[in-house]
Enzyme design. Structure first.
Site, short mmCIF file in Angstrom:
data_model
loop_
_atom_site.label_atom_id
_atom_site.label_comp_id
_atom_site.label_asym_id
_atom_site.label_seq_id
_atom_site.Cartn_x
_atom_site.Cartn_y
_atom_site.Cartn_z
CE LYS A 1 -3.76 -2.30 2.51
NZ LYS A 1 -4.44 -2.48 3.82
CE1 TYR B 1 -5.59 -3.49 -1.24
CE2 TYR B 1 -6.99 -5.44 -1.33
CZ TYR B 1 -6.24 -4.53 -0.60
OH TYR B 1 -6.12 -4.67 0.76
CE1 TYR C 1 -3.02 -3.78 8.14
CE2 TYR C 1 -2.05 -5.48 9.52
CZ TYR C 1 -2.34 -4.98 8.27
OH TYR C 1 -1.94 -5.65 7.17
CB VAL D 1 -2.24 -10.44 6.82
CG1 VAL D 1 -3.02 -9.41 7.61
CG2 VAL D 1 -2.67 -10.49 5.36
#
Length: 307
Positions: free
Chosen positions: A67, A191, A243, A261
């Protein structure tokens, strides 16, 4: 053995025991097959010296670490003003895949580019004549920094695509309110693909080093990203990169970082180091449980906190 590498080795070996306290990501079926007890760490300095310890040659998918790089590309393709007319700049306090605030916020846009909804919106702003060109631009950017080819983990990509219903729901909502203007399935495909790009710890640390070096690639000496874009990205890493435990991480470690993750954490010590840590056993928030411990100890031993 060099002193920094010796320290890194001791810290990595000490914290490997925490792997058994976490769990590999299971909501993406292909990630559930990872070995939980792997741990590697790499530091790259701005002269491109590499210090490594543990399982540093194992490949893993970038997941949410990607990202940061799609955000860089989107800003360079558009402008800061245009990008943040569609995505906010605030931490959420919610899990990375939460969609609850999309409808309740006014205006209806993702709170930041580090949560899934925000990153999907960012993916829609990457320019290219088709999805293949857009994806190749992300790959080319990453390869130019790492200095070697990267691959797509096809199994993880297809697994994410098949099970990404919550991401699909967020994307269609954003299409409805005008945040996404492109074809939703194409945006989602991009994505899922950039999340499924594979690197190892060395590559991850090199990606962090370009942020540490204010946009200049340590491997080539060339400016790849404007300084102000790297500053913006590091600000997001501090406030949103881990996060909904970003605040605790800022207090305990005190350096910009972005987790995924897949077990990777890319950390940045401005004007000093890029750090790549990988341990696929995750805590309840989705961060590498042993990876965070490694970074806590490194920060304490080397006085890395920017605060």
């Amino acid at each position: 053995m060099r002193e920094l590498e010796k320290l890194l080795t001791n810290i990595t070996e000490k914290n490997k025991e925490y792997c058994k306290e976490g769990k590999v990501a299971s909501y993406i079926p292909a990630l559930a097959r990872q070995k939980f007890d792997m741990l590697g760490a790499v530091i790259v300095d701005l002269d491109n010296n590499i210090y490594s310890a543990g399982d540093v040659n194992e490949k893993f998918t970038l997941q949410s670490v990607s990202k940061i790089f799609t955000l860089m590309i989107a800003i360079m393709d558009n402008s800061v003003e245009e990008v943040f007319s569609k995505v906010g700049m605030e931490p959420t306090g919610d899990p990375f895949n939460s969609i609850v605030k999309l409808e309740t916020m006014n205006p209806s846009k993702p709170l930041n580019p580090m949560i899934n909804a925000g990153a999907i919106a960012i993916s829609s702003m990457i320019k290219g004549k088709d999805n293949e060109e857009r994806y190749n631009r992300v790959v080319d950017f990453i390869e130019s920094v790492i200095g070697e080819p990267v691959t797509l983990n096809e199994a993880v990509y297809l697994s994410e695509k098949a099970t990404g219903d919550r991401n699909r729901a967020a994307a269609y909502f954003m299409k409805d309110v005008g945040v996404i203007e492109e074809d939703v399935e194409e945006v989602l495909d991009l994505y899922f693909k950039h999340c499924s790009i594979e690197v190892d710890c060395i590559g991850l640390a090199k990606l962090g080093a370009i942020l540490a070096n204010q946009g200049i690639c340590p491997t080539t000496g060339e400016r790849v990203v404007p300084k102000e874009v790297t500053q913006l990205c590091k600000s997001f890493m501090i406030t949103c990169g881990m996060y909904n435990s970003s605040g605790e991480f800022a207090i305990k470690v005190g350096i910009p970082a972005k987790s995924g993750v897949g077990g990777g954490i890319m950390a940045v010590v401005p004007n000093k180091y890029g750090i790549g840590v990988w341990g696929p056993a995750l805590d309840a928030k989705g961060n590498s449980i042993a990876g965070i411990k490694v970074l806590e100890d490194l920060s304490k031993e080397l006085d890395l906190s920017i605060f």
